[in-house]
Design a protein around this motif. Structure first.
Motif, mmCIF file in Angstrom:
data_model
loop_
_atom_site.group_PDB
_atom_site.id
_atom_site.type_symbol
_atom_site.label_atom_id
_atom_site.label_comp_id
_atom_site.label_asym_id
_atom_site.label_seq_id
_atom_site.Cartn_x
_atom_site.Cartn_y
_atom_site.Cartn_z
ATOM 1 N N MET A 377 -28.631 -54.562 -44.217
ATOM 2 C CA MET A 377 -27.819 -54.802 -45.422
ATOM 3 C C MET A 377 -26.328 -54.711 -45.110
ATOM 4 S SD MET A 377 -29.561 -55.360 -48.172
ATOM 5 C CE MET A 377 -28.604 -54.954 -49.626
ATOM 6 N N GLN A 378 -25.977 -53.688 -44.330
ATOM 7 C CA GLN A 378 -24.556 -53.470 -44.040
ATOM 8 C C GLN A 378 -24.028 -54.552 -43.107
ATOM 9 O OE1 GLN A 378 -23.400 -49.099 -44.646
ATOM 10 N NE2 GLN A 378 -24.925 -49.017 -43.041
ATOM 11 N N ASP A 379 -24.821 -54.926 -42.096
ATOM 12 C CA ASP A 379 -24.354 -55.939 -41.140
ATOM 13 C C ASP A 379 -24.220 -57.308 -41.799
ATOM 14 O OD1 ASP A 379 -24.402 -53.890 -39.388
ATOM 15 O OD2 ASP A 379 -26.243 -54.496 -38.345
ATOM 16 N N LEU A 380 -25.107 -57.588 -42.741
ATOM 17 C CA LEU A 380 -25.028 -58.902 -43.409
ATOM 18 C C LEU A 380 -24.189 -58.855 -44.689
ATOM 19 C CD1 LEU A 380 -27.386 -59.394 -41.380
ATOM 20 C CD2 LEU A 380 -28.319 -60.994 -43.040
ATOM 21 N N GLU A 381 -23.615 -57.673 -44.939
ATOM 22 C CA GLU A 381 -22.730 -57.479 -46.106
ATOM 23 C C GLU A 381 -23.334 -58.034 -47.384
ATOM 24 O OE1 GLU A 381 -18.516 -58.254 -45.366
ATOM 25 O OE2 GLU A 381 -18.902 -58.051 -43.218
ATOM 26 N N LEU A 382 -24.561 -57.604 -47.628
ATOM 27 C CA LEU A 382 -25.274 -58.122 -48.806
ATOM 28 C C LEU A 382 -24.980 -57.285 -50.046
ATOM 29 C CD1 LEU A 382 -28.508 -58.874 -46.846
ATOM 30 C CD2 LEU A 382 -27.255 -60.581 -48.180
ATOM 31 N N ASP A 383 -24.971 -57.944 -51.173
ATOM 32 C CA ASP A 383 -24.768 -57.257 -52.453
ATOM 33 C C ASP A 383 -26.057 -56.498 -52.792
ATOM 34 O OD1 ASP A 383 -22.879 -57.487 -55.082
ATOM 35 O OD2 ASP A 383 -25.004 -57.268 -55.625
ATOM 36 N N TYR A 384 -25.892 -55.217 -53.109
ATOM 37 C CA TYR A 384 -27.071 -54.354 -53.285
ATOM 38 C C TYR A 384 -27.985 -54.858 -54.407
ATOM 39 C CZ TYR A 384 -29.621 -49.871 -53.810
ATOM 40 O OH TYR A 384 -30.571 -48.890 -53.876
ATOM 41 N N THR A 385 -27.417 -55.112 -55.566
ATOM 42 C CA THR A 385 -28.221 -55.511 -56.726
ATOM 43 C C THR A 385 -28.774 -56.926 -56.558
ATOM 44 O OG1 THR A 385 -26.828 -54.118 -58.111
ATOM 45 C CG2 THR A 385 -28.141 -55.786 -59.241
ATOM 46 N N LEU A 386 -27.885 -57.844 -56.181
ATOM 47 C CA LEU A 386 -28.295 -59.252 -56.118
ATOM 48 C C LEU A 386 -29.301 -59.499 -54.993
ATOM 49 C CD1 LEU A 386 -24.821 -60.863 -56.849
ATOM 50 C CD2 LEU A 386 -26.752 -60.628 -58.420
ATOM 51 N N PHE A 387 -29.218 -58.703 -53.927
ATOM 52 C CA PHE A 387 -30.188 -58.847 -52.846
ATOM 53 C C PHE A 387 -31.611 -58.670 -53.374
ATOM 54 C CE2 PHE A 387 -32.967 -56.626 -49.826
ATOM 55 C CZ PHE A 387 -33.104 -57.628 -48.865
ATOM 56 N N PHE A 388 -31.827 -57.608 -54.146
ATOM 57 C CA PHE A 388 -33.185 -57.367 -54.668
ATOM 58 C C PHE A 388 -33.583 -58.424 -55.691
ATOM 59 C CE2 PHE A 388 -32.427 -53.225 -52.749
ATOM 60 C CZ PHE A 388 -33.626 -53.057 -52.068
ATOM 61 N N ASN A 389 -32.626 -58.874 -56.470
ATOM 62 C CA ASN A 389 -32.934 -59.935 -57.441
ATOM 63 C C ASN A 389 -33.377 -61.206 -56.704
ATOM 64 O OD1 ASN A 389 -30.227 -59.078 -59.769
ATOM 65 N ND2 ASN A 389 -32.174 -58.101 -59.391
ATOM 66 N N GLN A 390 -32.714 -61.502 -55.590
ATOM 67 C CA GLN A 390 -33.072 -62.695 -54.817
ATOM 68 C C GLN A 390 -34.417 -62.501 -54.104
ATOM 69 O OE1 GLN A 390 -31.268 -64.749 -56.340
ATOM 70 N NE2 GLN A 390 -30.579 -65.948 -54.598
ATOM 71 N N LEU A 391 -34.664 -61.287 -53.660
ATOM 72 C CA LEU A 391 -35.926 -60.991 -52.968
ATOM 73 C C LEU A 391 -37.121 -61.301 -53.864
ATOM 74 C CD1 LEU A 391 -36.478 -59.848 -50.132
ATOM 75 C CD2 LEU A 391 -36.668 -57.573 -51.162
#
Ligand code: AMP
Ligand code: MG
Length: 513
Positions: A377-391
């Motif tokens: 998550m940190q290396d790809l600088e992903l948004d915490y909330t939106l990442f799970f929504n996209q998952l």
């Protein structure tokens, strides 16, 4: 509003300073000082939480109640007071602090007998204001009003917010601490909670060696706010400490679930009931980053960074344990309980993360999966909330680059894309090993992962609007935060726009309230 039903049992129960003297001073041997709010003459309503008012027994708001919202024109029976507490700030003993800009109106009881304390934040100086003015600005008041309600609707223990009103008075603040103070509009929030007692109240009595009073406060707290403790005699104090540890650990897990960073986890900002309390330079996390701290004062040491919150609450619980030692008198027990805090926290935390991924529970290999995920998550600088929504939305034919690029704060180059593909493969094979159906797994994800979070840039825009006399965004944000597990407004489901990256109040905040 049923202002006539407000009572102040705390004043009868404990020793206090009844002088009404506003001079800032130390008040040994007492738990409060009576004090009148400043009294603002031109209040203006911004928002009123009708549902909460009905729920706690205050009923409907009428025009004549406007003055009450800022603490003006109070009836005689509302004998207002500020409580004394102490605390450790940024790891150091700070001595007596106290309600410096909060004034209690007292307690209201609803039809079911449930009691709620209410207090103004920003209604004027108290003996505990420590050279400050006891006022609050619009900016910090809007942030407290909205975020405490957002927390409530997430299902997270918190103090609540009843109203938000302009005082009609300007307040001077040096928001950047750079010697460039500006006038800002003053505002008052009425907060509500079962109790506003903090670790710091107990630390104060310990520091003053007021052990009888300390025990009285403990008895009062257990009797009123810990109905689950039924053991008699001395055991109840041990049960109490265990209980506070569990409530605090549970709260930390919940903060991690939604990506909340408090920003000032001093012991005076730790609720003894395990509520989220004192919304200052907090932030909902945009990009997942364990060392993210929103508080500019905290930047040098990042003591209150997102990933440190459990460790810090354990440190704070050590300080509470220390304060309770003269009553509990069992060092080994306190040490063990604190050790168990860590074990319990991690177990609960990992279970929570598994739910975010829609797993059927914690399985062999999941621990490694989760710790790899943190780095990913940190290396790809992903948004915490939106990442799970996209998952949740991944289909067999989903183009991962297209799907995740809008929720990353960096460019997903070949190397990053490769890692994304590997991660998603690993994730899907884990999902296939679930003993629950795909639908059940999705249902778990949908109730664990919020769709709407109150991002700083949204708050910033809302504050700008209110300053310009408009409240449309306030209304919309209120609706969104009341339904955080739905996507009512797709325009709010975006990562922080890059033009806000360096805007004060959007990525980092000062304590200046
Ligand atoms: P905080 O870090 O916001 O929890 O505040 C620490 C202490 O400073 C508490 O005792 C507050 O009541 C006090 N304080 C903060 N801001 C003000 C203010 N504007 N006026 C009076 N007291 C304040
Ligand atoms: Mg505070």
């Amino acid at each position: 509003m049923n202002i006539e039903d407000i009572r102040q049992p705390f004043l009868k129960k404990f020793p206090g300073d009844f002088s009404n003297n506003p001079t800032q001073r130390s008040t040994p041997k007492v738990l409060f000082a009576t004090i009148k709010p400043a009294g603002f003459e031109q209040p203006q309503l911004i928002a009123f939480n009708e549902a909460l008012s009905e729920e706690i027994g205050l009923g409907k708001f009428e025009k004549k109640d406007l003055n009450f919202l800022v603490g003006s024109d109070l009836p005689d029976h509302v004998q207002t007071y500020a409580t004394a507490y102490a605390g450790h700030q940024f790891g150091n003993w700070a001595g007596q602090l106290g309600d410096g800009r909060a004034i209690l109106a007292g307690e209201i009881t609803n039809a079911e007998g449930k009691k709620t304390e209410i207090q103004w934040k920003g209604a004027g100086a108290t003996p505990y204001s420590r050279r400050a003015d006891g006022r609050a600005v619009l900016r910090s008041s809007v942030r407290e009003y909205l975020m405490s309600e957002a927390m409530y609707h997430f299902g997270i223990p918190t103090t609540r917010a009843l109203s938000l009103a302009f005082t009609g008075e300007d307040v001077i603040r040096d928001i950047m601490y750079n010697g460039n103070p500006q006038y800002e509009k003053g505002a008052v929030v009425i907060r509500a909670a079962e109790s506003f007692l903090r670790f710091g109240h107990f630390e104060l009595l310990y520091a003053q060696q007021e052990y009888t009073l300390l025990q009285d406060l403990l008895d009062f707290t257990i009797e009123n706010y810990f109905p689950e403790i039924v053991s008699p005699n001395h055991q109840k104090y041990k049960d109490f400490f265990e209980n506070v540890c569990t409530r605090t650990a549970d709260l930390m897990v919940e903060w991690f679930r939604v990506g909340f960073v408090h920003g000032v986890m001093n012991t005076d900002n730790m609720s003894i009931l395990g509520l989220t309390i004192d919304y200052g330079p907090y932030s909902m996390m945009d990009a997942y980053q364990l060392n993210f701290t929103p508080n500019t004062t905290d930047l040098p040491g990042r003591r209150y960074a997102f990933g440190k919150q459990a460790q810090i609450s354990q440190w704070n619980l050590w300080k509470l344990a220390n304060a309770l030692l003269p009553i509990i008198k069992d060092e080994k027990f306190l040490e063990n309980t604190l050790k168990n805090f860590g074990i319990y926290f991690w177990e609960t935390h990992d279970k929570m993360l598994c739910k975010k991924f829609g797993f059927d529970g914690m399985k062999k290999g999941d621990e490694e999966f989760l710790s790899n995920w943190q780095g990913f998550m940190q290396d790809l600088e992903l948004d915490y909330t939106l990442f799970f929504n996209q998952l949740e939305k991944i289909m067999p034919d989903t183009d991962l680059k297209e799907h995740f690029s809008p929720v990353s704060y960096t460019v997903l180059d070949e190397e990053k894309l490769g890692r994304l593909q590997d991660f998603i493969e690993l994730y899907q094979s884990r999902i296939h090993s679930n003993t629950i159906s795909k639908e059940e797994s999705l249902a778990i994800m949908k109730t664990t992962n919020p769709k709407f979070i109150l991002r700083n840039f949204l708050l910033y825009e809302c504050i700008e609007e209110i300053s310009n006399g408009k409240t449309e965004l306030l209304t919309k944000l209120t609706q969104a935060l009341e339904n955080p597990y739905q996507e009512l407004f797709p325009e709010f489901s975006i990562k922080r726009p890059s033009n806000y990256d360096d805007t004060a109040g959007c990525s980092t905040l000062s304590c200046s309230s």
